[in-house]
Design a protein around this motif. Sequence first.
Motif, PDB file in Angstrom:
ATOM      1  N   ASN A   1       0.835  -1.206   0.000  1.00 47.00           N
ATOM      2  CA  ASN A   1       0.000   0.000   0.000  1.00 47.00           C
ATOM      3  C   ASN A   1       0.867   1.251   0.000  1.00 47.00           C
ATOM      4  O   ASN A   1       0.634   2.199  -0.767  1.00 47.00           O
ATOM      5  CB  ASN A   1      -0.900   0.029   1.242  1.00 47.00           C
ATOM      6  CG  ASN A   1      -1.939  -1.074   1.268  1.00 47.00           C
ATOM      7  OD1 ASN A   1      -2.172  -1.736   0.269  1.00 47.00           O
ATOM      8  ND2 ASN A   1      -2.559  -1.271   2.416  1.00 47.00           N
ATOM      9  N   ALA A   2       1.873   1.256   0.891  1.00 42.08           N
ATOM     10  CA  ALA A   2       2.743   2.430   1.020  1.00 42.08           C
ATOM     11  C   ALA A   2       3.524   2.687  -0.265  1.00 42.08           C
ATOM     12  O   ALA A   2       3.546   3.819  -0.780  1.00 42.08           O
ATOM     13  CB  ALA A   2       3.705   2.221   2.187  1.00 42.08           C
ATOM     14  N   LEU A   3       4.153   1.661  -0.791  1.00 39.29           N
ATOM     15  CA  LEU A   3       4.970   1.829  -2.003  1.00 39.29           C
ATOM     16  C   LEU A   3       4.129   2.297  -3.183  1.00 39.29           C
ATOM     17  O   LEU A   3       4.593   3.087  -4.017  1.00 39.29           O
ATOM     18  CB  LEU A   3       5.670   0.513  -2.334  1.00 39.29           C
ATOM     19  CG  LEU A   3       6.793   0.102  -1.366  1.00 39.29           C
ATOM     20  CD1 LEU A   3       7.179  -1.355  -1.587  1.00 39.29           C
ATOM     21  CD2 LEU A   3       8.012   1.010  -1.549  1.00 39.29           C
ATOM     22  N   THR A   4       2.879   1.826  -3.252  1.00 38.56           N
ATOM     23  CA  THR A   4       2.007   2.256  -4.345  1.00 38.56           C
ATOM     24  C   THR A   4       1.726   3.743  -4.243  1.00 38.56           C
ATOM     25  O   THR A   4       1.861   4.480  -5.231  1.00 38.56           O
ATOM     26  CB  THR A   4       0.669   1.480  -4.303  1.00 38.56           C
ATOM     27  OG1 THR A   4       0.941   0.085  -4.332  1.00 38.56           O
ATOM     28  CG2 THR A   4      -0.201   1.835  -5.485  1.00 38.56           C
ATOM     29  N   LEU A   5       1.320   4.200  -3.058  1.00 38.53           N
ATOM     30  CA  LEU A   5       1.009   5.624  -2.890  1.00 38.53           C
ATOM     31  C   LEU A   5       2.245   6.499  -3.049  1.00 38.53           C
ATOM     32  O   LEU A   5       2.131   7.674  -3.389  1.00 38.53           O
ATOM     33  CB  LEU A   5       0.380   5.857  -1.510  1.00 38.53           C
ATOM     34  CG  LEU A   5      -0.974   5.185  -1.256  1.00 38.53           C
ATOM     35  CD1 LEU A   5      -1.523   5.604   0.100  1.00 38.53           C
ATOM     36  CD2 LEU A   5      -1.977   5.514  -2.350  1.00 38.53           C
TER      37      LEU A   5
ATOM     38  N   ALA B   1       6.290  -2.067  -5.411  1.00 35.05           N
ATOM     39  CA  ALA B   1       5.007  -2.463  -4.823  1.00 35.05           C
ATOM     40  C   ALA B   1       4.533  -3.785  -5.412  1.00 35.05           C
ATOM     41  O   ALA B   1       4.049  -4.663  -4.689  1.00 35.05           O
ATOM     42  CB  ALA B   1       3.971  -1.376  -5.063  1.00 35.05           C
ATOM     43  N   ALA B   2       4.678  -3.941  -6.723  1.00 40.75           N
ATOM     44  CA  ALA B   2       4.231  -5.176  -7.378  1.00 40.75           C
ATOM     45  C   ALA B   2       5.005  -6.387  -6.851  1.00 40.75           C
ATOM     46  O   ALA B   2       4.431  -7.453  -6.608  1.00 40.75           O
ATOM     47  CB  ALA B   2       4.386  -5.051  -8.886  1.00 40.75           C
ATOM     48  N   LEU B   3       6.313  -6.227  -6.661  1.00 40.25           N
ATOM     49  CA  LEU B   3       7.126  -7.332  -6.136  1.00 40.25           C
ATOM     50  C   LEU B   3       6.701  -7.703  -4.716  1.00 40.25           C
ATOM     51  O   LEU B   3       6.583  -8.885  -4.376  1.00 40.25           O
ATOM     52  CB  LEU B   3       8.606  -6.925  -6.149  1.00 40.25           C
ATOM     53  CG  LEU B   3       9.280  -6.837  -7.520  1.00 40.25           C
ATOM     54  CD1 LEU B   3      10.678  -6.244  -7.387  1.00 40.25           C
ATOM     55  CD2 LEU B   3       9.356  -8.217  -8.173  1.00 40.25           C
ATOM     56  N   VAL B   4       6.457  -6.700  -3.889  1.00 42.08           N
ATOM     57  CA  VAL B   4       6.078  -6.943  -2.504  1.00 42.08           C
ATOM     58  C   VAL B   4       4.709  -7.613  -2.427  1.00 42.08           C
ATOM     59  O   VAL B   4       4.500  -8.554  -1.641  1.00 42.08           O
ATOM     60  CB  VAL B   4       6.090  -5.601  -1.725  1.00 42.08           C
ATOM     61  CG1 VAL B   4       5.368  -5.749  -0.396  1.00 42.08           C
ATOM     62  CG2 VAL B   4       7.519  -5.126  -1.499  1.00 42.08           C
TER      63      VAL B   4
END
Length: 502
Positions: free
Chosen positions: A341-345, A352-355
Amino acid sequence: MTAPLPRSVRRVLEAMHANVGHRRSVSELASVAGVSSRTLQRQFTSFLGKSPQAMQHEIGLEQARHALLQGALGEKVRSVALRCGFPHFGRFSAEYRRRYGEAPSGTLKRQARFVAELGSRPAILAPSRDRPTVALVPIETSAEHGEIAGSLAEDLSTALSRAGFSVTGQTRFARYQMVAAIRGTGAHKRLVIHLVDQESGRQLCAHRTDGVLIDGSDSHEQLATRIVAALQPSLRWAEIERAWDRPDTELGPHDLALRAMPGALSLDAGGNAQALELLEQALHRNPECALAAALGAWAYAQRAIYHFTTEPVRERERGIELAHKARSLSGDATALAVLGNALTLLDELDSAALVVRKALAIDGGCAWAWSRSGWLEVYQGDPESAIERFKIALDLAPQDSLAFNSMVGVGCAHFKAGNYVEAARWQERALVEHPSAIWVHRTLCPAYVLTGAKPEARRSLDALRSGYPDLTVSEVQVGMPPLPESYRNLVFEALSEAGLPA
């Protein structure tokens, strides 16, 4: 308090559930109840607000929905309809679409994708630190269902482990106990599960699965994953309550992170501020706490995206710092989904996709990870895939605290596809579930503008400005998440047209 149902009504409801495919006449139902037809009609109307026939029809539709959501291997829509008492397939499909907003084939197709992705992901074990323990005792059943019970118990144990819980067969070592039983015979077998807090004796939640316990089926793994996903929100809240019940002097970093979680999940300014205060305490005590770092990164990203701060650049920088710290730590599926969520924002979409993929590899039933994968598809411009993923998240955990955010996501995906009426409908539905998420009006108002619904657009803009009196289009541009440029431009133009200052 709701009045208890008369024994005659309970008998009829049990008979309806036990054999949903057999549509009985009122006189047959009255015979089951042991009362006259007129008395039964009156009791159903008084206590349930509908006739016995209408209730029988509704139960059939609900069980059809449930069967399609389970997506058993080789399941066919027509066979589900017949099994649930709908001999006319066309009428069943039309009524199903009116009730659930999609064709029955769409529901089944989505479950097929869930099962396929679940089977294709490599197994990754999550770290065992800070795991609460669940006692899974043998499933109560008759001898004829012993093999099914044993197989299902193994799969439930695996699903609980993947979801971040330690599992034991000894109740004295566990914080929670899962009690399960298989009832019925043949096609009418059902699984009933109760989740109990061992210390208080309080039942946290219950789950019932009808008609999908097939002898020799290889779908028990998927069934167990769905069951644990449905139970997980209750387990999570029990852990949060336990953290709040502990004396402040006994709190560890993980306890503080649990206390902060409701504020982070609220996605509103007040909850966000409370969460960050607790999370900074947790990180001060232990900078290596994966859940605290992930929640902190997400909370700081929220401040920049949802206009909770007058210093978005500084808050975003702190979010990036914590996100990179969280990536270096070992977390379970929940912590990884929060980090996603954090990496996307923070506009780090590849990371984010990898996580998120790693979160789903650990726990394929993680509704938060499925929802975040939907948002990634929105940001990458694939609304059809996004809607499917959001709906998988909603199928898995419809009562979850973040379910409303999946509804917002479905609305945003429809906006990207040009379906502005559906975009508005889904975002309004999200606001009913979570009225304090005023930021939703940033994309709801433009949806109304683009459908020509001027009164609704004005109402939505007024709601946005009541929460953010000084908000301008320029500030929306700074705080907007990483949506496709064409999407963003439509939003900005529509907000300007609606009357938001430049």
